[in-house]
Design a protein around this motif. Sequence first.
Motif, mmCIF file in Angstrom:
data_model
loop_
_atom_site.group_PDB
_atom_site.id
_atom_site.type_symbol
_atom_site.label_atom_id
_atom_site.label_comp_id
_atom_site.label_asym_id
_atom_site.label_seq_id
_atom_site.Cartn_x
_atom_site.Cartn_y
_atom_site.Cartn_z
ATOM 1 N N LYS A 169 24.165 31.644 30.217
ATOM 2 C CA LYS A 169 22.809 31.265 30.639
ATOM 3 C C LYS A 169 22.923 30.594 31.996
ATOM 4 C CE LYS A 169 20.939 30.524 25.981
ATOM 5 N NZ LYS A 169 19.545 31.007 26.076
ATOM 6 N N LEU A 170 22.424 31.282 33.023
ATOM 7 C CA LEU A 170 22.555 30.765 34.387
ATOM 8 C C LEU A 170 21.324 29.960 34.781
ATOM 9 C CD1 LEU A 170 24.127 33.917 36.058
ATOM 10 C CD2 LEU A 170 25.280 31.797 35.403
ATOM 11 N N SER A 171 21.454 29.193 35.845
ATOM 12 C CA SER A 171 20.356 28.378 36.381
ATOM 13 C C SER A 171 19.730 27.503 35.299
ATOM 14 C CB SER A 171 19.277 29.279 37.008
ATOM 15 O OG SER A 171 19.855 30.175 37.922
ATOM 16 N N GLU A 172 20.544 27.045 34.391
ATOM 17 C CA GLU A 172 20.038 26.217 33.291
ATOM 18 C C GLU A 172 20.792 24.883 33.298
ATOM 19 O OE1 GLU A 172 19.353 28.414 29.755
ATOM 20 O OE2 GLU A 172 18.925 26.639 28.539
ATOM 21 N N VAL A 173 20.017 23.793 33.212
ATOM 22 C CA VAL A 173 20.604 22.457 33.382
ATOM 23 C C VAL A 173 20.482 21.658 32.094
ATOM 24 C CG1 VAL A 173 20.510 20.314 34.726
ATOM 25 C CG2 VAL A 173 19.944 22.505 35.815
ATOM 26 N N LEU A 174 21.577 21.060 31.685
ATOM 27 C CA LEU A 174 21.545 20.191 30.509
ATOM 28 C C LEU A 174 20.806 18.906 30.861
ATOM 29 C CD1 LEU A 174 22.610 19.685 27.595
ATOM 30 C CD2 LEU A 174 24.554 18.518 28.647
ATOM 31 N N LEU A 175 19.768 18.590 30.099
ATOM 32 C CA LEU A 175 18.991 17.382 30.377
ATOM 33 C C LEU A 175 19.319 16.262 29.410
ATOM 34 C CD1 LEU A 175 15.480 18.948 31.112
ATOM 35 C CD2 LEU A 175 17.228 18.185 32.745
ATOM 36 N N ASP A 176 19.502 16.626 28.155
ATOM 37 C CA ASP A 176 19.809 15.573 27.192
ATOM 38 C C ASP A 176 20.635 16.130 26.044
ATOM 39 O OD1 ASP A 176 19.923 13.047 26.228
ATOM 40 O OD2 ASP A 176 17.760 12.832 25.881
ATOM 41 N N CYS A 177 21.216 15.210 25.338
ATOM 42 C CA CYS A 177 22.173 15.549 24.304
ATOM 43 C C CYS A 177 21.872 14.657 23.104
ATOM 44 C CB CYS A 177 23.555 15.252 24.890
ATOM 45 S SG CYS A 177 24.894 15.866 23.920
ATOM 46 N N HIS A 178 21.806 15.242 21.910
ATOM 47 C CA HIS A 178 21.470 14.465 20.712
ATOM 48 C C HIS A 178 22.552 14.682 19.667
ATOM 49 C CE1 HIS A 178 17.589 14.540 22.769
ATOM 50 N NE2 HIS A 178 17.690 15.872 22.773
ATOM 51 N N PRO A 179 23.682 14.022 19.845
ATOM 52 C CA PRO A 179 24.824 14.269 18.956
ATOM 53 C C PRO A 179 24.475 14.020 17.491
ATOM 54 C CG PRO A 179 25.479 12.881 20.806
ATOM 55 C CD PRO A 179 23.994 12.996 20.855
ATOM 56 N N GLU A 180 23.543 13.084 17.238
ATOM 57 C CA GLU A 180 23.239 12.732 15.847
ATOM 58 C C GLU A 180 22.604 13.907 15.110
ATOM 59 O OE1 GLU A 180 21.904 11.650 18.559
ATOM 60 O OE2 GLU A 180 19.761 12.008 18.371
ATOM 61 N N LYS A 181 21.882 14.780 15.841
ATOM 62 C CA LYS A 181 21.340 15.963 15.163
ATOM 63 C C LYS A 181 21.928 17.277 15.699
ATOM 64 C CE LYS A 181 17.064 15.372 17.863
ATOM 65 N NZ LYS A 181 15.629 15.526 17.955
ATOM 66 N N HIS A 182 23.071 17.182 16.406
ATOM 67 C CA HIS A 182 23.748 18.382 16.925
ATOM 68 C C HIS A 182 22.798 19.251 17.748
ATOM 69 C CE1 HIS A 182 27.056 17.160 14.430
ATOM 70 N NE2 HIS A 182 27.768 18.243 14.686
ATOM 71 N N LYS A 184 25.317 8.741 25.886
ATOM 72 C CA LYS A 184 25.494 8.965 24.450
ATOM 73 C C LYS A 184 26.968 8.904 24.040
ATOM 74 C CE LYS A 184 21.090 9.838 23.952
ATOM 75 N NZ LYS A 184 20.444 11.146 23.878
ATOM 76 N N PHE A 185 27.876 8.926 25.037
ATOM 77 C CA PHE A 185 29.312 8.949 24.732
ATOM 78 C C PHE A 185 29.992 7.717 25.311
ATOM 79 C CE2 PHE A 185 27.694 13.221 25.518
ATOM 80 C CZ PHE A 185 27.840 13.762 24.253
ATOM 81 N N GLN A 186 31.100 7.351 24.711
ATOM 82 C CA GLN A 186 31.873 6.249 25.284
ATOM 83 C C GLN A 186 32.533 6.715 26.574
ATOM 84 O OE1 GLN A 186 34.504 4.262 22.535
ATOM 85 N NE2 GLN A 186 32.900 4.169 20.974
ATOM 86 N N LEU A 187 32.388 5.895 27.608
ATOM 87 C CA LEU A 187 32.918 6.252 28.926
ATOM 88 C C LEU A 187 34.021 5.286 29.338
ATOM 89 C CD1 LEU A 187 29.566 6.874 30.878
ATOM 90 C CD2 LEU A 187 30.945 8.530 29.611
ATOM 91 N N HIS A 188 34.880 5.751 30.260
ATOM 92 C CA HIS A 188 35.796 4.843 30.942
ATOM 93 C C HIS A 188 35.033 4.126 32.049
ATOM 94 C CE1 HIS A 188 39.519 6.231 29.087
ATOM 95 N NE2 HIS A 188 39.127 7.478 29.248
#
Lengths: 438, 438
Positions: free
Chosen positions: A74-87, A247-251
């Motif tokens: 899927k081109l020209s598509e940008v990840l905006l958000d991530c909801h790990p709790e509901k996959h 949403k993730f642990q970062l350094h």
Amino acid sequence: MEIYIIGASFAGISCALHARKLYPNAKITIIEKNTMVGFLPGGLLLYLQNKFEKLSDAVFVTEKQLEAQSINVKLSEVLLDCHPEKHEITTNKGNYHYDKLILASGSEQKSMNIGLEDDDEWDPSFKNYDLSNKILDQIQNAESIAIIGAGQAGIEAASTFVDLKKTVHLIEAMDYPLFKYFDPDFLVPFLSTLKQQPNLYFYLNTTVTEVAKDKQYEILLDGQTVVSDYVITTVNVHPQLAAFTKKFQLHSDNTIQVNDYLETSAKDVFAVGDLIHSPFQIRDESVYLPQINHATRSGVIAAENLLKQEVKFTGGLRTIGTKAFGWYLASTGLIEEEAFVYKNEIAVKNFTQPFSLTDKTTIYCKVVYEKSSERLLGMQLLSKADCLEKINTAALAIENNMTLDELMQNDHFFQAEFTNVMEPLNRINLESEDRHAF
Amino acid sequence: MEIYIIGASFAGISCALHARKLYPNAKITIIEKNTMVGFLPGGLLLYLQNKFEKLSDAVFVTEKQLEAQSINVKLSEVLLDCHPEKHEITTNKGNYHYDKLILASGSEQKSMNIGLEDDDEWDPSFKNYDLSNKILDQIQNAESIAIIGAGQAGIEAASTFVDLKKTVHLIEAMDYPLFKYFDPDFLVPFLSTLKQQPNLYFYLNTTVTEVAKDKQYEILLDGQTVVSDYVITTVNVHPQLAAFTKKFQLHSDNTIQVNDYLETSAKDVFAVGDLIHSPFQIRDESVYLPQINHATRSGVIAAENLLKQEVKFTGGLRTIGTKAFGWYLASTGLIEEEAFVYKNEIAVKNFTQPFSLTDKTTIYCKVVYEKSSERLLGMQLLSKADCLEKINTAALAIENNMTLDELMQNDHFFQAEFTNVMEPLNRINLESEDRHAF
């Protein structure tokens, strides 16, 4: 199994291809913000060197090759958000449910501290096709180009532009180029060549305070101003992170924390490539290794671990090989300049040998080893003959904890046209004030 | 300490040079039957290829270099007898007392079964300078040359002579060339090139029964006769042994028995290079490895052990790399054809990859590995691009008992002009019916 991979980088693609092999029934989708996949980070330079007919040929994989293996792109598509709790993930085009998510959005080369007005628009790197295509005309028409950063990308760009008869201003904050990979004393023959380039101007120990644009670009340095038709920055490689990463642990440097199996703090979410820290095999710590070889391997290992913890990612040795200004340069492992990061005392040896018995071109060699055990820790090579592949053998020797004594006996092919009597690795231990005639 | 070395071969020279470093006060003397030292075994071919200006330039070391390191060189001197019980040797020029004696007289390429009348005079090999010089005119003037033996030396000679527009008859007892190093199925693209050579005639499964000389040479084969202006034999590599060797314990093939430290059955006498058997690292037996790389290392290790048993000689993997008929060929370790000599069951993989992202020349790869452990045992490479150095990395991987899984993660440099995304060694485990796009 629904596998989503964010980013058609080397890490993302290698993960997708290996996952395809391991999980024939999985549905695999790559989401990529650019308009094409597989563009080579240095593709613009290779195109300018006539290594490719079209700029869009400078790829390591094509959409067609991926689709032939049932990998959705899927081109020209940008990840905006991530909801790990509901996959789930949200992009600018919709919501998707994933079983396994791999974050592989890569890194950017962009100087953040330059006060150019249209900073949001102006990204003078050439890591992706759209940008490379956009700046191609400007680069081709520029008679003078300023390059900020004399690392591998900066030096390769400078070499290409000098070959194209452009005037090049190369600006580096450190006191010598390629400082991550080479010791300054070792680079003397290379630096001497740089000094002889009539159209190359070197600014060392110099930082850019501001870039202004009128008809040309004005680059304000400490105490002087450089004027050029175009500016490229090759510094500040850093992860392409967005809001969702909280949403993730970062350094502390904003890379995503992963365990040995490349799992993030969120279940079923992996991070690879330039988004993570990795083991540097001869140090007791993880480091940021924004390299393509390393990214590719991390993608493969993430694929191995999608269902369960199978294979630990072993990281890398920061191995590089390149050609610039007529010199072949290669390095792996520890350099003397960073001896302070190594736990024990080190020693070094410098020596030279002719490339082969019929081609007397000098190969300059420097090795770093642990003083007490004589275990090899690093090697640097420099020659006008192509000796690059030798660095891979050195890397394997370091990975296997080999000592100089053991290396003395390692097997290698002999052919008078292509080799000397012994390989540099064999000769480390035989070297003593150049008394050895081979 | 008086050190005498018999033979200025690769083994003898490397022993002398390393002994010089280890024992600065020793008196070191090399006794050599030829009139010069350091001549390259393939020097004649390299000279004919214009790689050297003069035939005598085709050397790996000079008398002057040796003398600069206080190594005495006695030329045109032949060892006649050896008296280990009193630490003495007898040559055609005198008697010498030694403290340490190293036998390094090398091997010969000479077919012993050819009934040519002046067999004693006629040595059609080109391993030494005097012979090469003697036959140079005949070779240069010959319009047709027969080569007996299609091993590495025979194939390199054939390639050189075909390039020089000579008609070449290549005669081989086995059913394909280079049988020691390659599997027949793997060589298909190379063999196809050989078939296309207009001036190359191949006689496989064919032995020479007699060579007669009238105006030209007549080579009698099974059922046919080949007529050519000159004949070269490259077969029957065997130790240069003389009467004195009965003073030492020998193997059934007349090689000299040595222990792990290269000591013969006589105190203070060592044997190296093509005179001995050596460990073949992936087999539980010693084999005859008449190779230059191996000879050089054995000389170095003998020097290490002169005073006391310091370092075991680890042998080799029969690694070769060469170029012939436009193809680069390289091999290390076990081939499938000799699977029967290996203690456990083996498996193989064949795959290809482009040389680099800008040079799509195919590299053909074949690997042999242990089926149960997936430990790498051997690799063969074939390409029209120079991929030779990769075989040294493979050899090091085999020496370190690496498995395909471990190799998947080994570090290597990436540069689009010089490499592909991954190296062949990394890709062994990723290969599956060519589904992997890289």
